[in-house]
Design a protein around this motif. Structure first.
Motif, PDB file in Angstrom:
ATOM      1  N   LEU A 103       0.845  -1.189   0.000  1.00  0.00           N
ATOM      2  CA  LEU A 103       0.000   0.000   0.000  1.00  0.00           C
ATOM      3  C   LEU A 103       0.885   1.246   0.000  1.00  0.00           C
ATOM      4  N   LYS A 104       0.535   2.200  -0.850  1.00  0.00           N
ATOM      5  CA  LYS A 104       1.252   3.475  -0.905  1.00  0.00           C
ATOM      6  C   LYS A 104       0.268   4.599  -0.642  1.00  0.00           C
ATOM      7  N   GLY A 105       0.574   5.453   0.337  1.00  0.00           N
ATOM      8  CA  GLY A 105      -0.319   6.544   0.695  1.00  0.00           C
ATOM      9  C   GLY A 105       0.027   7.070   2.069  1.00  0.00           C
ATOM     10  N   HIS A 106      -0.990   7.489   2.818  1.00  0.00           N
ATOM     11  CA  HIS A 106      -0.748   8.011   4.170  1.00  0.00           C
ATOM     12  C   HIS A 106      -1.941   7.712   5.060  1.00  0.00           C
ATOM     13  N   PHE A 107      -1.668   7.689   6.377  1.00  0.00           N
ATOM     14  CA  PHE A 107      -2.711   7.428   7.360  1.00  0.00           C
ATOM     15  C   PHE A 107      -3.509   8.706   7.620  1.00  0.00           C
ATOM     16  N   ALA A 108      -4.770   8.498   8.034  1.00  0.00           N
ATOM     17  CA  ALA A 108      -5.653   9.633   8.323  1.00  0.00           C
ATOM     18  C   ALA A 108      -6.465   9.313   9.562  1.00  0.00           C
ATOM     19  N   ASP A 109      -7.211  10.303  10.011  1.00  0.00           N
ATOM     20  CA  ASP A 109      -8.118  10.136  11.138  1.00  0.00           C
ATOM     21  C   ASP A 109      -9.483   9.684  10.619  1.00  0.00           C
ATOM     22  N   PRO A 110     -10.331   9.119  11.467  1.00  0.00           N
ATOM     23  CA  PRO A 110     -10.190   8.954  12.923  1.00  0.00           C
ATOM     24  C   PRO A 110      -9.531   7.628  13.285  1.00  0.00           C
ATOM     25  N   PRO A 111      -8.841   7.575  14.414  1.00  0.00           N
ATOM     26  CA  PRO A 111      -8.296   6.299  14.893  1.00  0.00           C
ATOM     27  C   PRO A 111      -9.410   5.449  15.511  1.00  0.00           C
ATOM     28  N   ILE A 112      -9.328   4.169  15.310  1.00  0.00           N
ATOM     29  CA  ILE A 112     -10.293   3.213  15.863  1.00  0.00           C
ATOM     30  C   ILE A 112      -9.524   2.252  16.758  1.00  0.00           C
ATOM     31  N   LEU A 113     -10.011   2.065  17.977  1.00  0.00           N
ATOM     32  CA  LEU A 113      -9.312   1.256  18.975  1.00  0.00           C
ATOM     33  C   LEU A 113     -10.084  -0.042  19.214  1.00  0.00           C
ATOM     34  N   PRO A 116      -9.989  -5.701  24.157  1.00  0.00           N
ATOM     35  CA  PRO A 116      -8.606  -5.625  24.639  1.00  0.00           C
ATOM     36  C   PRO A 116      -7.696  -6.656  23.978  1.00  0.00           C
ATOM     37  N   ARG A 117      -6.392  -6.349  23.979  1.00  0.00           N
ATOM     38  CA  ARG A 117      -5.362  -7.221  23.449  1.00  0.00           C
ATOM     39  C   ARG A 117      -4.202  -7.289  24.444  1.00  0.00           C
ATOM     40  N   VAL A 118      -3.395  -8.317  24.321  1.00  0.00           N
ATOM     41  CA  VAL A 118      -2.215  -8.487  25.174  1.00  0.00           C
ATOM     42  C   VAL A 118      -1.024  -8.795  24.281  1.00  0.00           C
ATOM     43  N   TYR A 119       0.073  -8.083  24.502  1.00  0.00           N
ATOM     44  CA  TYR A 119       1.299  -8.322  23.738  1.00  0.00           C
ATOM     45  C   TYR A 119       2.479  -8.396  24.709  1.00  0.00           C
ATOM     46  N   GLU A 120       3.115  -9.557  24.756  1.00  0.00           N
ATOM     47  CA  GLU A 120       4.244  -9.792  25.649  1.00  0.00           C
ATOM     48  C   GLU A 120       3.906  -9.414  27.096  1.00  0.00           C
ATOM     49  N   GLY A 121       2.710  -9.747  27.522  1.00  0.00           N
ATOM     50  CA  GLY A 121       2.276  -9.507  28.883  1.00  0.00           C
ATOM     51  C   GLY A 121       1.724  -8.130  29.160  1.00  0.00           C
ATOM     52  N   ALA A 122       1.808  -7.214  28.191  1.00  0.00           N
ATOM     53  CA  ALA A 122       1.315  -5.846  28.386  1.00  0.00           C
ATOM     54  C   ALA A 122      -0.101  -5.728  27.823  1.00  0.00           C
ATOM     55  N   PRO A 123      -1.031  -5.144  28.585  1.00  0.00           N
ATOM     56  CA  PRO A 123      -2.394  -4.953  28.077  1.00  0.00           C
ATOM     57  C   PRO A 123      -2.456  -3.765  27.136  1.00  0.00           C
ATOM     58  N   GLY A 124      -3.373  -3.842  26.190  1.00  0.00           N
ATOM     59  CA  GLY A 124      -3.533  -2.740  25.250  1.00  0.00           C
ATOM     60  C   GLY A 124      -4.629  -3.015  24.252  1.00  0.00           C
ATOM     61  N   VAL A 125      -4.549  -2.370  23.100  1.00  0.00           N
ATOM     62  CA  VAL A 125      -5.552  -2.494  22.041  1.00  0.00           C
ATOM     63  C   VAL A 125      -4.827  -2.471  20.698  1.00  0.00           C
ATOM     64  N   ASN A 126      -5.578  -2.739  19.644  1.00  0.00           N
ATOM     65  CA  ASN A 126      -5.073  -2.585  18.288  1.00  0.00           C
ATOM     66  C   ASN A 126      -5.537  -1.246  17.728  1.00  0.00           C
ATOM     67  N   LEU A 127      -4.624  -0.545  17.052  1.00  0.00           N
ATOM     68  CA  LEU A 127      -4.925   0.752  16.453  1.00  0.00           C
ATOM     69  C   LEU A 127      -5.235   0.566  14.970  1.00  0.00           C
ATOM     70  N   ILE A 128      -6.441   0.956  14.579  1.00  0.00           N
ATOM     71  CA  ILE A 128      -6.893   0.862  13.187  1.00  0.00           C
ATOM     72  C   ILE A 128      -7.116   2.276  12.661  1.00  0.00           C
ATOM     73  N   GLN A 129      -6.600   2.535  11.455  1.00  0.00           N
ATOM     74  CA  GLN A 129      -6.759   3.863  10.848  1.00  0.00           C
ATOM     75  C   GLN A 129      -7.105   3.739   9.367  1.00  0.00           C
ATOM     76  N   PRO A 130      -7.806   4.742   8.840  1.00  0.00           N
ATOM     77  CA  PRO A 130      -7.992   4.790   7.389  1.00  0.00           C
ATOM     78  C   PRO A 130      -6.654   5.057   6.703  1.00  0.00           C
ATOM     79  N   PHE A 131      -6.450   4.412   5.564  1.00  0.00           N
ATOM     80  CA  PHE A 131      -5.234   4.616   4.784  1.00  0.00           C
ATOM     81  C   PHE A 131      -5.644   5.125   3.403  1.00  0.00           C
ATOM     82  N   ILE A 132      -5.324   6.396   3.150  1.00  0.00           N
ATOM     83  CA  ILE A 132      -5.669   7.023   1.861  1.00  0.00           C
ATOM     84  C   ILE A 132      -4.593   6.644   0.857  1.00  0.00           C
TER      85      ILE A 132
END
Length: 299
Positions: A103-113, A116-132
């Motif tokens: 994909l060639k372009g750039h990220f834009a808003d809004p971010p979508i969270l 919950p997710r866990v990565y190497e024992g740390a809690p968090g989320v996945n960040l989803i964004q539109p890609f123009i």
């Protein structure tokens, strides 16, 4: 006179005892008092072998399906990354699942969270964004797609929800700068039975409702298509360093499919065989028993 009287002699004959008839040994048949009856226990033993046998066969069928899926994934991963067309045929996307794309372009808003997710024992989320996507020619107008950039910590996610931080740009890039990323096409999973509903207003997404995410991302007029691409993490940076800077950690460039169907099939078929033996022994205990009782009678 005495001579004329002859003594009366009795001839004593020995008594002949007639032997009593001998009664030969006879075979008598008795019936066990524990006759086979359909009790709750026997009913269960009759049902369990059939049920476990069916489950074992079903797991064997699932094993064949999973092996075929693994072959398809390996074949798709071995191909070179492809460039998506300007207008994506969404109906054909299932045929390109796990296919690497550029994909060639750039990220834009809004971010979508999404979490919950866990990565190497740390809690968090996945960040989803539109890609123009950038046009390949002056006349082309490629559609905008969604990109799952990867894992960020709960602290960063909370700051994005509150508006105190924006979604971070890629490492070494500025906001809105054109980039080229490698990703993987993915078909979102359906909502689970116990998965809560998404809270769109507070940007709390618990499952990937692709149509709703596309609507939210394109609310400002972007020409969106319901397509999700997972960004691939090349592994050149340390994940802990990226998380400390708030930069998402993408998915690994491999697909690991869990395959336990052979173990499940062996378990179910073993239970079927074991309960079948138990049922057979229970039936044999209720059959007529032959007993030999020799008796000799002398009269």
């Amino acid at each position: 006179m005495q001579s004329l009287v002859r003594p009366c002699l009795r001839t004593a004959r020995p008594c002949r005892r007639v032997p009593a008839p001998v009664r030969h040994a006879s075979t008598q048949y008795t019936t066990s008092s524990r006759n086979f009856r359909l009790t709750p226990t026997t009913a269960v033993l009759c049902f369990v072998p059939v049920l476990t046998g069916v489950l074992g066969v079903w797991q064997l069928q699932r094993l064949q399906w999973k092996l075929g899926l693994i072959d398809e994934v390996d074949e798709a991963m071995a191909k070179d990354p492809m460039i998506l067309p300007d207008e994506i045929n969404t109906a054909a996307l299932p045929d390109y699942q796990f296919r690497r794309v550029l994909l060639k372009g750039h990220f834009a808003d809004p971010p979508i969270l999404l979490g919950p997710r866990v990565y190497e024992g740390a809690p968090g989320v996945n960040l989803i964004q539109p890609f123009i996507r950038s046009p390949s020619s002056p006349a082309s107008q490629p559609s905008t797609v969604l990109v799952n950039r990867g894992f960020i910590t709960t602290t960063r996610a909370q700051a994005i929800r509150q508006g105190s931080e924006k979604a971070p740009p890629p490492l070494g890039k500025r906001q809105g700068e054109e980039i080229v990323i490698e990703g993987m096409l993915k078909t979102p999973e359906d909502k689970g039975m116990f998965t809560p509903d998404n809270k769109v207003a507070s940007n709390e997404w618990y499952w990937m409702d692709l149509d709703e995410m596309t609507r939210v991302a394109g609310a400002d007029g972007k020409r969106m298509q319901p397509v999700i691409v997972d960004e691939i993490f090349d592994g050149k940076q340390v994940p802990g360093m990226l998380m400390a800077q708030g930069i998402p950690v993408g998915r690994p460039p491999v697909v690991e499919l869990r395959n336990m169907h052979a173990t499940y099939a062996a378990t179910w078929l073993s239970l079927s065989a074991l309960t079948s033996v138990m049922l057979a022994r229970l039936i044999m205990k209720g059959r007529p028993v032959q007993a030999k009782n020799p008796r000799l009678r002398h009269l």
